[in-house]
Design an enzyme around this catalytic site. Sequence first.
Site, PDB file in Angstrom:
ATOM      1  CE1 TYR A 168      -4.057   2.157   1.149  1.00  0.00           C
ATOM      2  CE2 TYR A 168      -2.405   3.017   2.944  1.00  0.00           C
ATOM      3  CZ  TYR A 168      -3.572   3.129   2.070  1.00  0.00           C
ATOM      4  OH  TYR A 168      -4.301   4.112   2.158  1.00  0.00           O
ATOM      5  CE  LYS A 172      -3.781   5.545  -0.869  1.00  0.00           C
ATOM      6  NZ  LYS A 172      -4.796   5.810  -1.897  1.00  0.00           N
TER       7      LYS A 172
HETATM    8  P1  NAI Z   1     -13.457   3.086   2.305  1.00  0.00           P
HETATM    9  O1  NAI Z   1     -13.145   1.428   2.334  1.00  0.00           O
HETATM   10  O2  NAI Z   1     -14.552   3.523   3.314  1.00  0.00           O
HETATM   11  O3  NAI Z   1     -13.981   3.632   0.833  1.00  0.00           O
HETATM   12  C1  NAI Z   1     -13.289   3.199  -0.376  1.00  0.00           C
HETATM   13  C2  NAI Z   1     -14.134   2.701  -1.247  1.00  0.00           C
HETATM   14  O4  NAI Z   1     -13.335   2.618  -2.567  1.00  0.00           O
HETATM   15  C3  NAI Z   1     -15.115   1.658  -1.050  1.00  0.00           C
HETATM   16  O5  NAI Z   1     -16.542   2.110  -1.190  1.00  0.00           O
HETATM   17  C4  NAI Z   1     -14.830   0.561  -1.929  1.00  0.00           C
HETATM   18  O6  NAI Z   1     -15.975  -0.140  -2.326  1.00  0.00           O
HETATM   19  C5  NAI Z   1     -14.428   1.308  -3.070  1.00  0.00           C
HETATM   20  N1  NAI Z   1     -13.323   0.614  -4.142  1.00  0.00           N
HETATM   21  C6  NAI Z   1     -12.298  -0.303  -3.470  1.00  0.00           C
HETATM   22  N2  NAI Z   1     -11.905  -0.823  -4.946  1.00  0.00           N
HETATM   23  C7  NAI Z   1     -12.503  -0.280  -5.942  1.00  0.00           C
HETATM   24  C8  NAI Z   1     -12.446  -0.440  -7.259  1.00  0.00           C
HETATM   25  N3  NAI Z   1     -11.529  -1.399  -7.656  1.00  0.00           N
HETATM   26  N4  NAI Z   1     -13.260   0.411  -8.035  1.00  0.00           N
HETATM   27  C9  NAI Z   1     -14.429   1.349  -7.519  1.00  0.00           C
HETATM   28  N5  NAI Z   1     -14.286   1.333  -5.997  1.00  0.00           N
HETATM   29  C10 NAI Z   1     -13.352   0.586  -5.394  1.00  0.00           C
HETATM   30  O7  NAI Z   1     -11.912   3.563   2.777  1.00  0.00           O
HETATM   31  P2  NAI Z   1     -11.674   5.118   2.870  1.00  0.00           P
HETATM   32  O8  NAI Z   1     -10.992   5.077   4.346  1.00  0.00           O
HETATM   33  O9  NAI Z   1     -12.715   6.004   2.678  1.00  0.00           O
HETATM   34  O10 NAI Z   1     -10.435   5.405   1.876  1.00  0.00           O
HETATM   35  C11 NAI Z   1     -10.661   6.177   0.756  1.00  0.00           C
HETATM   36  C12 NAI Z   1      -9.245   6.425   0.346  1.00  0.00           C
HETATM   37  O11 NAI Z   1      -8.227   7.280   1.173  1.00  0.00           O
HETATM   38  C13 NAI Z   1      -8.505   5.366  -0.134  1.00  0.00           C
HETATM   39  O12 NAI Z   1      -7.708   5.473  -1.025  1.00  0.00           O
HETATM   40  C14 NAI Z   1      -7.431   4.959   1.187  1.00  0.00           C
HETATM   41  O13 NAI Z   1      -6.386   4.319   0.763  1.00  0.00           O
HETATM   42  C15 NAI Z   1      -7.238   6.548   1.551  1.00  0.00           C
HETATM   43  N6  NAI Z   1      -6.832   6.794   2.886  1.00  0.00           N
HETATM   44  C16 NAI Z   1      -7.634   6.413   3.840  1.00  0.00           C
HETATM   45  C17 NAI Z   1      -7.273   6.872   5.031  1.00  0.00           C
HETATM   46  C18 NAI Z   1      -8.001   6.719   6.299  1.00  0.00           C
HETATM   47  O14 NAI Z   1      -7.741   7.330   7.407  1.00  0.00           O
HETATM   48  N7  NAI Z   1      -9.453   6.357   6.387  1.00  0.00           N
HETATM   49  C19 NAI Z   1      -5.641   7.060   5.335  1.00  0.00           C
HETATM   50  C20 NAI Z   1      -4.784   7.052   4.219  1.00  0.00           C
HETATM   51  C21 NAI Z   1      -5.412   6.942   3.084  1.00  0.00           C
END
Ligand code: NAI
Length: 310
Positions: A168, A172
């Site tokens: 990851y 990133k």
């Molecule tokens: P989340 O799991 O709540 O939302 C991510 C969404 O992306 C999900 O709804 C999932 O179905 C969708 N997804 C996954 N693979 C997919 C694909 N191949 N095509 C289309 N949609 C897809 O996660 P969150 O926490 O909202 O994360 C959002 C972004 O922020 C991600 O890129 C994550 O890596 C990044 N991030 C989040 C952090 C946090 O503190 N929550 C920290 C650092 C980065």
Amino acid sequence: MTDLQMGFDGEVAVVTGAGQGIGRAHALELARRGAQVVVNDLGGAVDGTGGDAAAATAVVREIEAAGGVAVANFDSVATAEGGERIVRTALDAFGRLDAVVSNAGILRDKSFAKLEVGDLDAVLDVHLRGTFFVLMPAFRHMRANGGGRLVLTTSASGLYGNFGQSNYAAAKLGLVGLMRTLAIEGARYDITANAVAPIASTRLTRGSDGDDSDPMAPGRVSPLVVALCHRSCAISGEAFVAGGGVFARTWTALGDGWAPGEGESTVEGVAAHWDRIRSTDGGYEPPDAMQLADWLTARRESAAGSPPNA
Ligand code: NAI
């Protein structure tokens, strides 16, 4: 019509992974400000397996119930065809594309010693290749149609490292390199590119989304992302940390370094000067890789004219 100063009336935004978490918050805020939004989400599990139309559909309903305009897309970002279809959805539904927030993400955490190739591929496919697959058609469209705004989602894990997240973290930080290059290549077309490392309570970090009373609610990341999506914002090539209502720039800079004369440029010379080489004094951020080479030349030439330890 919105009466907000930072409105998006007549504009179209794509948010990937917008079925929940941080992406959902971005989509809601863009729609609240008048943007027509493509809510993309595969609806899979945290590890990227499975798929379900419910998540993206629910966010579209939520936007519509609040008086906004949105359309759902259920394609995976992890294939070139999926990326093309996501961008095509915006053009077919709304006839234009102004902003893309590449946010979709999954996790396959394992310590490096236990990492399997499947965990590496899945994470690179969604985060790194998936961002390419969406931004390639989006960039081409924007280049030919008066510009646009691109926001990529990086992570503190990529910027600083995190136990169990080698796959990851590498994906990133790769996105920061992509963002820097898109900013350079997009400049002449009024295409900006920036990256955001969010920190928020979502199913990735806490098992479920934090509600509005949670200080780390996903919506507390969105103001910075939405501001970067606005046409009035010319900032480009920069990365930010955003979470809990705190917004800060993060960057890659060079220290002043150690530039010895000819004779001292040896392994022993390096070993004796780690303090100078490792010092963060100076903090120069080259605008691009070519200008790092220029900096190096200037630093070498100025050292050549100075006493040996300069
Ligand atoms: P989340 O799991 O709540 O939302 C991510 C969404 O992306 C999900 O709804 C999932 O179905 C969708 N997804 C996954 N693979 C997919 C694909 N191949 N095509 C289309 N949609 C897809 O996660 P969150 O926490 O909202 O994360 C959002 C972004 O922020 C991600 O890129 C994550 O890596 C990044 N991030 C989040 C952090 C946090 O503190 N929550 C920290 C650092 C980065």
